[in-house]
Scaffold this motif. Sequence first.
Motif, mmCIF file in Angstrom:
data_model
loop_
_atom_site.group_PDB
_atom_site.id
_atom_site.type_symbol
_atom_site.label_atom_id
_atom_site.label_comp_id
_atom_site.label_asym_id
_atom_site.label_seq_id
_atom_site.Cartn_x
_atom_site.Cartn_y
_atom_site.Cartn_z
ATOM 1 N N VAL A 1 78.156 -54.979 58.717
ATOM 2 C CA VAL A 1 77.656 -56.284 58.280
ATOM 3 C C VAL A 1 78.631 -56.903 57.288
ATOM 4 O O VAL A 1 79.087 -56.235 56.354
ATOM 5 N N THR B 1 83.418 -53.224 59.741
ATOM 6 C CA THR B 1 82.162 -52.868 59.090
ATOM 7 C C THR B 1 80.992 -53.270 59.974
ATOM 8 O O THR B 1 81.155 -53.967 60.984
ATOM 9 N N CYS C 1 70.467 -53.347 53.912
ATOM 10 C CA CYS C 1 71.237 -52.908 55.082
ATOM 11 C C CYS C 1 71.577 -51.425 54.971
ATOM 12 O O CYS C 1 71.533 -50.680 55.958
ATOM 13 N N ALA D 1 82.997 -57.560 61.964
ATOM 14 C CA ALA D 1 81.643 -57.067 61.700
ATOM 15 C C ALA D 1 80.736 -57.301 62.898
ATOM 16 O O ALA D 1 80.985 -58.171 63.733
ATOM 17 N N ILE E 1 78.742 -59.796 54.480
ATOM 18 C CA ILE E 1 77.830 -60.604 53.677
ATOM 19 C C ILE E 1 78.653 -61.617 52.894
ATOM 20 O O ILE E 1 79.532 -61.249 52.118
ATOM 21 N N SER F 1 78.410 -52.397 54.539
ATOM 22 C CA SER F 1 78.581 -53.827 54.261
ATOM 23 C C SER F 1 79.877 -54.107 53.514
ATOM 24 O O SER F 1 80.269 -53.348 52.624
ATOM 25 N N VAL G 1 72.861 -55.965 50.584
ATOM 26 C CA VAL G 1 73.688 -54.766 50.715
ATOM 27 C C VAL G 1 72.800 -53.529 50.729
ATOM 28 O O VAL G 1 72.949 -52.632 51.574
ATOM 29 N N PRO H 1 79.214 -50.378 49.056
ATOM 30 C CA PRO H 1 79.739 -51.623 49.615
ATOM 31 C C PRO H 1 81.200 -51.830 49.219
ATOM 32 O O PRO H 1 81.681 -51.254 48.237
#
Length: 356
Positions: A7, A5, A23, A115, A9, A30, A20, A79
């Motif tokens: 990002v 992915t 971004c 990520a 989190i 995410s 989320v 997400p």
Amino acid sequence: MTHSTDVAIVGAGPVGLFAVFECGMLGFRSHVIDTLDAIGGQCSALYPEKPIYDIPGYPQISGGDLVERLEAQAAAVHPVYHLGQRVEKLERLAGGHADGRRFRLTTSKGTVIEAGAVIIAAGAGAFGPNRPPLDGITAYEGRPEGSGVQYLVRRTEAYRGKSVVIAGGGDSAVDWALALHGIASQIFFVHRRDQFRAATESVAKLRALQGPNTGTTGLEIVVPYQLAGLAGDNGMLSEVTVASLDGNRRRLPADALLAFFGLKTDLGPIAQWGVALEQHHLPVDPATCQTSEPGIFAIGDVASYRGKLKLILTGFAEAATTAHAIFPQLSGGKALHFEYSTTKGAPGSQKVDAQG
């Protein structure tokens, strides 16, 4: 299984959920990891039905409703949630990958996520209740809400017609006693002394409600007493024993014990990730929310800098700041042409080419 992915989190509380969305506004995908089994962090776990008054645009909104709206907003950018697991290990991938992957996160369930950037939105860290030191207490934990030993209230209706013992002297204990009055058939409010750490106005309301505990919406303040024992059959609580310092003991009928003795928080493995720490917080550059480690950001209560206000709305602003700070890192230095949401539209209506 390894997931890839843009990002990762860490933390699915309100600030993590808004990260989320922010971004996603810039075209980033995410994955979100949280130790709890549901999203929402403390808003869902501790005060889903309590009102919050400082969310812009909402004169009053419950913690649960706020989480629902943030979840719906984040859903537009699709997400992926990994709940009920903790990030145990974070590694920096040697040299990075051509597709932007720079970090590998491994969770307590063996989930692997690679990520390009990491956002830590873990509040004060993983948290759990301070359990009262009662023999056999674990046998009464994990019961359906409205029965057994509970450390939070998700639905007040679960306590309708029940006999409830509430133990503690802080805001949570007092607030939930007030909220459950008229719903529970009887409430015994137990505290070791006749002074409370809760808001003065709330304590006054609690004292005003005290009257004959006849089993029909009565409330009795039981002081100065402490929890001394539990009784019941097959994990079904039926009685709580309390004792005073001079040895007096009382047996209180109880379908449920609500124990509010505060939370214990722990940054856990985060403290081993090589990120600079300062009094259990992560110092960040307020202009970017980046920690001492490039590519790792922190937002919300876990992040610290001079003048920081620990408010949800502050965390929301930090989420936006972080998303924009991440953009040049994941786009190979490509400049971001800033546009307001009224111009660019909702996520998905006009995808931003973040990868160049």
